[in-house]
Design an enzyme around this catalytic site. Structure first.
Site, PDB file in Angstrom:
ATOM      1  N   GLY A 108       0.825  -1.219   0.000  1.00  0.00           N
ATOM      2  CA  GLY A 108       0.000   0.000   0.000  1.00  0.00           C
ATOM      3  C   GLY A 108       0.846   1.250   0.000  1.00  0.00           C
ATOM      4  O   GLY A 108       0.603   2.175   0.772  1.00  0.00           O
ATOM      5  N   ALA A 109       1.820   1.287  -0.904  1.00  0.00           N
ATOM      6  CA  ALA A 109       2.835   2.358  -0.819  1.00  0.00           C
ATOM      7  C   ALA A 109       2.655   3.463  -1.858  1.00  0.00           C
ATOM      8  O   ALA A 109       3.533   4.302  -2.017  1.00  0.00           O
ATOM      9  CB  ALA A 109       4.231   1.752  -0.936  1.00  0.00           C
ATOM     10  N   ALA A 135     -10.680  -4.694  15.389  1.00  0.00           N
ATOM     11  CA  ALA A 135     -10.395  -6.136  15.448  1.00  0.00           C
ATOM     12  C   ALA A 135      -9.217  -6.479  14.548  1.00  0.00           C
ATOM     13  O   ALA A 135      -8.317  -7.248  14.935  1.00  0.00           O
ATOM     14  CB  ALA A 135     -11.633  -6.931  15.025  1.00  0.00           C
ATOM     15  N   LYS A 169      -6.780  -4.532  13.586  1.00  0.00           N
ATOM     16  CA  LYS A 169      -5.517  -3.947  14.062  1.00  0.00           C
ATOM     17  C   LYS A 169      -5.045  -4.595  15.366  1.00  0.00           C
ATOM     18  O   LYS A 169      -3.840  -4.666  15.635  1.00  0.00           O
ATOM     19  CB  LYS A 169      -5.677  -2.433  14.225  1.00  0.00           C
ATOM     20  N   SER A 211      -2.532   0.101  14.845  1.00  0.00           N
ATOM     21  CA  SER A 211      -3.156   1.411  15.088  1.00  0.00           C
ATOM     22  C   SER A 211      -3.438   1.549  16.573  1.00  0.00           C
ATOM     23  O   SER A 211      -3.647   0.549  17.268  1.00  0.00           O
ATOM     24  CB  SER A 211      -4.472   1.505  14.319  1.00  0.00           C
ATOM     25  N   TYR A 215     -12.323  -2.517  12.061  1.00  0.00           N
ATOM     26  CA  TYR A 215     -10.950  -1.983  11.965  1.00  0.00           C
ATOM     27  C   TYR A 215     -10.163  -2.291  13.248  1.00  0.00           C
ATOM     28  O   TYR A 215      -9.005  -2.735  13.190  1.00  0.00           O
ATOM     29  CB  TYR A 215     -11.034  -0.480  11.725  1.00  0.00           C
ATOM     30  N   ASN A 248       1.721  -2.408   5.418  1.00  0.00           N
ATOM     31  CA  ASN A 248       1.081  -1.112   5.644  1.00  0.00           C
ATOM     32  C   ASN A 248      -0.309  -1.022   5.028  1.00  0.00           C
ATOM     33  O   ASN A 248      -1.140  -0.253   5.508  1.00  0.00           O
ATOM     34  CB  ASN A 248       2.001  -0.025   5.053  1.00  0.00           C
ATOM     35  N   VAL A 264      -3.198  -7.369  -1.387  1.00  0.00           N
ATOM     36  CA  VAL A 264      -2.651  -8.166  -0.283  1.00  0.00           C
ATOM     37  C   VAL A 264      -3.679  -9.128   0.316  1.00  0.00           C
ATOM     38  O   VAL A 264      -3.304 -10.119   0.945  1.00  0.00           O
ATOM     39  CB  VAL A 264      -2.069  -7.282   0.855  1.00  0.00           C
ATOM     40  N   ARG A 276       0.629   5.910  -1.726  1.00  0.00           N
ATOM     41  CA  ARG A 276       0.344   7.214  -1.081  1.00  0.00           C
ATOM     42  C   ARG A 276       0.386   7.068   0.431  1.00  0.00           C
ATOM     43  O   ARG A 276       0.609   5.968   0.944  1.00  0.00           O
ATOM     44  CB  ARG A 276      -1.027   7.737  -1.532  1.00  0.00           C
TER      45      ARG A 276
END
Ligand code: NDP
Length: 251
Positions: free
Chosen positions: A13-14, A161, A163, A146, A159, A94, A68, A16
């Site tokens: 996820g690079a 769960a 993280k 996070s 989200y 990421n 991914v 941005r």
């Protein structure tokens, strides 16, 4: 440093946000970098980042298209990096999404999509990168969790769960593969200014900032610095840790 001495990093996820800042920073530290992107709409940004990295830091960079959340897609991504550079030393998981909503209204699809991307994506990439790293007897895995995975957040059950799951995955893997010279750590950012947080209203941002000890939202570079340290040679005796990069929001 000659090209054959450079460490090889894959950042998911690079195209941005935090991922782009991490790719840039690892390149600045002398690594050859693979920039993963998912959607066709992100291809141009990924290509631009690749060109910028090569021009500014004199390292080699490549773009790797792939989702991914797909096991085979992650396998192909890792294989493409190893084929191009002959090794894989650093993996930064990421890539991540949000699809917020209250638990009592959250659909099964909404839950699964976020968990499959954020947690499943980290697992898929680790699953294929770890054998390469173990064989090399060297590896650095940095998973982006996070503050929400540590403390929870209303409206983000899916989200949170995913993280929190990333932290468990990090700890288990750290114990499993530490003996092979591979460290596994997590970084838990607070609120960082990216597309992901751009939807917050001015009022919500002000209220949030009030809870942050440093009285500002984080920048992508704040996270990139922490990731770069955990990915470095110097962090060789640090594993299974969760490093908060949150301006003190969790105090
Ligand atoms: P952005 O929304 O700005 O960027 C997310 C990136 O992930 C995009 O490049 C996107 O690519 C990519 N991506 C999404 N799904 C997939 C997938 N299935 N496969 C490959 N790539 C994918 O997010 P941020 O930079 O803000 O966040 C990066 C990470 O940091 C995430 O894991 C996020 O949860 C975490 N984080 C962010 C915080 C923040 O405040 N911003 C706070 C705490 C953690 P594409 O555009 O092609 O879909």
């Amino acid at each position: 440093m000659t090209n054959s001495e450079r460490r090889i990093a894959l950042v998911t996820g690079a195209s941005r946000g935090i991922g782009a800042a991490v790719a840039m920073r690892l390149a600045e530290d002398g690594m050859n970098v693979a920039i993963n992107f998912r959607s066709e709409g992100s291809r141009a940004a990924a290509e631009e980042l690749r060109a910028q990295i090569e021009e500014r830091f004199g390292v080699e960079a490549m773009c790797v298209h792939g989702d991914v959340s797909g096991f085979e897609s992650a396998k192909d991504m890792v294989a493409a990096v190893v084929e191009r550079f002959g090794a894989l030393h650093v993996l930064v998981n990421n890539a991540g999404i949000t699809q917020d909503g209250l638990l009592m209204r959250m659909s099964e699809e909404q839950f699964e999509r976020v968990v499959d991307t954020n947690l499943g994506g980290a697992f898929n990439c680790m699953r294929h990168a770890v054998p390469v790293m173990c064989k090399q007897r060297f590896g650095r895995i940095v998973n982006i969790s996070s503050v929400v995975g540590v403390r929870g957040n209303a409206g983000q059950a899916n989200y949170a769960a995913s993280k929190a799951g990333i932290i468990g995955l990090t700890l288990a893997a750290a114990k499993e593969i530490g003996g092979r010279g591979v460290t596994v750590n997590a970084v838990a950012p607070g609120f960082i200014e990216t597309d992901m947080t751009a939807a917050l209203s001015e009022k919500a941002t002000a209220a949030l900032t009030d809870h942050i000890a440093l009285k500002r939202l984080g920048q992508t570079e704040d996270v990139a610095c922490a990731v770069a340290f955990l990915a470095s040679e110097q962090a060789g005796y640090i594993t299974g840790q969760v490093l908060g990069v949150d301006g003190g929001i969790s105090l």
